[in-house]
Design a protein around this motif. Structure first.
Motif, PDB file in Angstrom:
ATOM      1  N   UNK A  18      -1.491   7.237   6.953  1.00 26.81           N
ATOM      2  CA  UNK A  18      -1.327   5.797   7.150  1.00 26.81           C
ATOM      3  C   UNK A  18      -0.130   5.480   8.035  1.00 26.81           C
ATOM      4  N   UNK A  38       0.860   1.524 -12.449  1.00 26.52           N
ATOM      5  CA  UNK A  38       0.009   0.490 -11.838  1.00 26.52           C
ATOM      6  C   UNK A  38       0.900  -0.495 -11.085  1.00 26.52           C
ATOM      7  N   UNK A  50       0.821  -1.215   0.000  1.00 27.34           N
ATOM      8  CA  UNK A  50       0.000   0.000   0.000  1.00 27.34           C
ATOM      9  C   UNK A  50       0.852   1.260   0.000  1.00 27.34           C
ATOM     10  N   UNK A  71       1.658   1.914  -3.565  1.00 24.32           N
ATOM     11  CA  UNK A  71       0.502   2.494  -4.262  1.00 24.32           C
ATOM     12  C   UNK A  71       0.362   3.982  -3.945  1.00 24.32           C
ATOM     13  N   UNK A  72       0.580   4.324  -2.666  1.00 28.57           N
ATOM     14  CA  UNK A  72       0.477   5.742  -2.297  1.00 28.57           C
ATOM     15  C   UNK A  72       1.630   6.529  -2.929  1.00 28.57           C
ATOM     16  N   UNK A  78       1.100   7.557  -6.476  1.00 27.28           N
ATOM     17  CA  UNK A  78      -0.178   8.209  -6.802  1.00 27.28           C
ATOM     18  C   UNK A  78      -0.032   9.378  -7.773  1.00 27.28           C
TER      19      UNK A  78
END
Lengths: 498, 330, 161
Positions: free
Chosen positions: B299, B76, B51, B54-55, B58
């Motif tokens: 997070x 991706x 995660x 992914x952040x 972004x």
């Protein structure tokens, strides 16, 4: 009664749309052979990235609920369980479908899922704090004994011969040791790079169930005129009337599912099988199981969905997931800055109660959409066998690949599947093998941890054989073995008399 | 004359086609990236590395006035988990295209330790870092009801009872294992390392009181403070998330930052120089995006942005430190 | 593997026991030969238990009377193997080629091959052929929409797609 205040947040048009979409997509994805709930939830997480926390969680929760139930659709109709949790459903569900009672079997599946699901969420809402404490008590030794208890179940599921069942289970345990072991920091039985990361549970599930089914369909192709099996429609209200009378199967399934769900790491993967084993052992006519006994589906499916709520207890309070899917859900929570712990129910109360309430509503969506889909299950049964075989093969390949983006997994799936086809001709069933693959790491990893801790403390023997939970589990294991021997003796006698 | 004409013609064609080829090649150089870029994460979806990756990516396609602010294409994530990350990284070093359209997330010290201990297809020499986004130090933790309140007490107890102190961590040859080895060596004590099932499993053993102590990620420990006590940080400096927790160094236990879990992006060796230089310039900008930093904070993910050259130096330093530390284990 | 087509009712239990004994023996060998006792502790326990069970199966299949064997659940019939052989071959080609050719292209050809080989109508029937090609294209297209577009699963592209 905090949870009652947040239903309003669920009933907004946007959230209802998410619930509807998530449930429908979850049921369909779950029903595709090869797509497991864990994967479906993992694949949807990126979509929730840009949503509000509550909306994202509602979508994930709806997917989680629906895929667990959806996996039963393919278990019943094509004998390919969508997830390890649905193995027990396939045992009797597919037999019912073969006898033309597919829609009836699906009705039992969704109605029982609903009962179990609601039961599980009630447990989640009212008993979270005490259960969280209980969950922490399950250390390496307790989990080791749970795995051993699970292994004793192996002999009685999905096989006519107990010894062959046990051998198939041992084979599953054996292949679970292939590949890298993070506890040992070593690789075992790696004879090619494809075996490096071992055999993933879902890869084994797809290979062992889907490929033999493809070959069986090819055997059957050209035999019947239309479709694979005969078909008779049953009204859902008729099924409902029968379903509510099966109180024993429903309550046994829901209770076992809820208990297994709380135990961190044991995973809902075995909830259905344990419930199935118990209902079979306590039944007056155990010989009916495996021939299309509705109680088998009812117990297994109520257990599967009863597991969902309680598996969130250790997740939401302690950040410890109770099932592989819950582990993925944890990632979904963290992305939105929702950290499990006491804060979750105070600081983020609105988000988390909205999420829990949405799970209840998702159960309603699941049963309604599920029953609607059951009415149209007929067309799947009418698909000619060779079309079915080709579709399952391609889906199995794509499903296997998407688990870990690994071509090696596809090859392993193929090898396992072909081996299983021939082994099934010799009387070995796939269900015990998958159970072996699930329980193998659970038993070994926890044994190794327990051994290290025991050696550092008062000794291994002491560590494994003291403590209330350990002793209870050991007694249960011994009881399970004794009962299996007694039951198989009794059944042999009956068969002999016939 | 005819010969001359055809010669000229041939020469003209050669020149033209070379020019064409060059311009095509030039265009493709100038135009990188012209399609979405993948990032391979060697761990499961939903895990911390996943995660955070992914952040961190972004903002890759963010534009202002039609001009790309950072990398210039959407990124991706593809997960290839297995064998503690080895599966994915082996694939990356061996099979991934080296055209700049497939990046990977790295975890230091995991991959360096693995390349020393195991026969892997990757090592620091066949991978090219392009930027670092985070650094998550290991912290020494004990259960809420533990008898120990400081790391000094724990070490004193371990000195009297060799091997009796059980320490959990996320697995073998990961940051936590390294921190454990360093602690044992620096304090001159014998500890029992209990590998858990990932960081979550290791944390559970501490919370449940099954082990006496544990090493875990600072970010995970910081938000579990209701259930555990954090004794010390295995880094050179105290961390902003935990300003009151001392480093092991402060306590006189000479444990450096070798176990700090660095996360960032890399490409395989053989990637064209212009692609690397494009990524080198734009990736740190992408990490520095305001929204990304906000999400990282939300997070609880500790950010440390480093450039390619800083990462190369860090890798080299880790390589020699880890070779020394793991020498006896092999 | 080919031998299993020759299994008949009389000796199926014995054959089963024999094959399981072979598998158990092989696994025993692999987990004991040239391995570390600590690391291979679990595989060794499993292997020995498996061997013990296969010996029990072997002994009991010798003891079983022929009349009981007639009720055995084996359903292998000669000829069935021939029927699934083309399917096995296609599957094998599929598994080896998909990484090279690309997942979607190979899925299309394999899907079509199944329909042609196991369909009731002749392979050369043009009308049926067109219908089958159309169905295969449709199936692969839905597959593409679901996995590539919907779930963002990046399967190997290979030479084509």
């Amino acid at each position: 009664m905090d949870f009652l205040n947040y239903f309003g947040n669920v009933f907004t048009p946007y959230h209802l749309m998410l619930l509807f979409g998530g449930t429908t997509a979850g049921l369909i994805l779950g029903a595709l052979p090869g797509l497991s709930p864990t994967m479906a939830v993992a694949l949807v997480i990126p979509f929730t990235f840009h949503m509000e926390p509550a909306s994202g969680l509602i979508l994930l929760g709806a997917m989680y609920t629906a895929t667990v139930a959806g996996g039963a659709i393919s278990a019943i109709l094509v004998n390919v369980p969508g997830a390890p949790a649905n193995i027990a459903t396939a045992l009797d569900g597919h037999q019912m479908a073969r006898k033309g009672r597919a829609s009836e079997a699906l009705h039992y599946c969704f109605l029982s899922s609903f009962v179990g699901g609601i039961f599980g969420i009630i447990i989640l809402i009212f008993f979270t704090p005490p259960l969280a404490k209980l969950a922490l008590k399950f250390g390496p030794t307790e989990l080791f004994w749970i795995a051993i208890l699970g292994i004793t179940v192996i002999g009685t599921i999905g096989n006519k011969s107990v010894i062959k069942g046990l051998m198939a289970g041992l084979f599953g345990l054996a292949i679970s040791t292939i590949g890298d072991n993070p506890m040992l920091g070593e690789q075992r039985f790696v004879y090619s790079e494809h075996m490096e990361s071992g055999i993933h549970i879902v890869v084994a599930l797809i290979g062992l169930f889907a490929l033999p089914q493809i070959l069986t369909l090819l055997e059957e192709s050209g035999k019947s005129k239309v479709g694979t099996y005969a078909l008779s429609e049953t009204k859902w209200i008729t099924s409902l009337k029968y379903n509510v009378t099966r109180i024993k199967a429903l309550s046994l399934g829901s209770t076992i599912g809820a208990i297994v769900g709380i135990i961190p790491g044991a995973g809902g993967q075995i909830a259905g099988l344990v419930a199935y084993d118990q209902i079979k052992k306590t039944s007056h006519s155990p010989e009916n199981f495996g021939q299309g006994e509705p109680d088998g589906i009812i117990a297994a499916e109520s257990a599967n969905n009863a597991m969902v709520g309680p598996s969130l207890v250790p997740l939401l309070t302690l950040s410890i997931p109770g099932s592989p899917t819950a582990a993925v859900l944890l990632g979904g929570l963290l992305i939105h800055g929702l950290f499990p712990g006491p804060d979750l129910f105070t600081v983020h109360a609105e988000v988390i109660w909205t999420f829990i309430d949405s799970l209840i509503v998702a159960q309603v969506f699941m049963v309604v959409i599920g029953l609607f889909l059951s009415r149209h299950s007929g067309w799947i049964m009418k698909v000619p066998p060779h079309y079915m075989a080709a579709s399952i093969l391609v889906l199995a390949v794509f499903g296997t690949y998407s688990i870990q983006s690994s071509y090696s997994d596809v090859l392993l799936m193929g090898v396992l599947g072909i081996t299983m086809y021939f082994a099934s001709k010799l009387g070995f069933g796939p269900a015990p093998v998958v159970l072996g693959v699930i329980l193998g790491p659970l038993a070994e990893d926890n044994f190794l941890q327990g051994k290290l801790i025991g050696e550092a403390g008062d000794g291994i023997f002491d560590y494994f054989f003291t403590g209330t939970i350990n002793l209870t589990l050991i007694l249960a294991t011994l009881g399970s073995i004794a009962y299996s021997v007694y039951a198989s003796h009794k059944m042999n006698k009956r068969v002999m008399l016939k | 004359m005819n010969i001359n004409k055809s010669l000229i013609k041939k020469a003209a064609i050669t020149v033209a086609s070379t020019a064409l080829l060059l311009s095509v090649a030039g265009a493709s150089f100038a135009d990188y990236p012209d399609r979405p870029i993948g990032v391979m994460v060697a761990y499961n979806p939903g895990g911390a590395t996943d995660f955070q990756a992914r952040i961190a990516t972004l903002a890759s396609a963010k534009e202002k006035d039609g001009k790309a602010l950072s990398v210039g294409q959407p990124i991706y994530v593809t997960n290839k988990p297995g064998a503690g990350g080895r599966k994915g990284w082996n694939w990356f070093a061996d099979k991934a295209p080296s055209d700049g359209y497939m990046l990977a997330a790295y975890n230091v010290p995991h991959f360096i330790a693995q390349s020393i201990v195991f026969d892997t297809k990757y090592n620091i020499n066949n991978l090219e870092p392009v930027g670092n986004w985070g650094a998550d130090p290991a912290v020494l933790i004990v259960g809420k009801d533990s008898e120990f309140n400081t790391a000094t007490e724990l070490v004193a107890y371990a000195k009297k009872n060799p091997g009796k102190v059980t320490v959990s961590g996320a697995g073998k040859f990961v940051g936590h294992h390294i921190a454990h080895l360093q602690l044992a060596k620096a304090a001159g004590v014998k500890l029992t390392y209990v590998p858990g099932k990932g960081g979550v499993g290791a944390m559970k053993l501490v919370k449940g009181g099954q082990v006496k102590a544990g090493f875990n990620n600072l970010s995970d420990a910081a938000r579990a403070q209701g259930d555990i006590k954090i004794l010390a940080v295995a880094d050179l400096e105290r961390h902003a998330f935990l300003p009151d927790v001392p480093t092991l160094m402060e306590l006189g236990i000479l444990v450096d930052n070798s176990s700090v879990n660095f996360r960032g992006l890399m490409v395989p060796k053989g990637t064209p120089a212009n692609v690397i230089s494009h990524l080198e310039k734009t990736v740190p900008v992408m990490f520095n995006d305001k929204k990304t930093l906000g999400k990282m904070k939300q997070t609880n993910s500790p950010v440390r942005i480093m450039t390619r050259n800083e990462v190369i130096a860090m890798w080299k330093e880790r390589q020699s430190a880890l070779t020394e530390l793991l020498k006896d284990l092999k | 593997m080919i031998k299993s087509s020759a299994i008949n009712f009389k000796n199926s239990e014995l054959t089963t026991a024999f094959y399981s004994f072979l598998v158990a023996g092989l696994f025993c060998f692999l987990s004991f030969y040239d391995t570390d006792a600590d690391i291979y502790l679990f595989p060794r326990i499993i292997a020995v238990t498996l061997l013990v069970f296969s010996v029990i199966l072997l002994i009991s299949s010798f003891q079983l009377s022929r009349s009981y064997l007639k009720n055995s659940n084996s359903n292998v019939k000669n000829g069935l193997f021939l029927k699934i052989l083309p399917g096995l071959l296609i599957g094998f080609i599929y598994m080896t080629l998909m990484d090279v050719v690309g997942f979607y292209t190979s899925a299309f050809f394999i899907f079509l091959a199944f329909l042609l080989l196991y369909g009731k109508r002749e392979m050369t029937d043009p009308k049926a052929f067109i219908k089958k090609v159309a169905i295969s294209i449709g199936f692969v297209f839905v597959l593409y929409l679901l996995f590539w577009q919907g779930l963002h699963v990046r399967t190997p592209i290979g030479l084509l797609l």
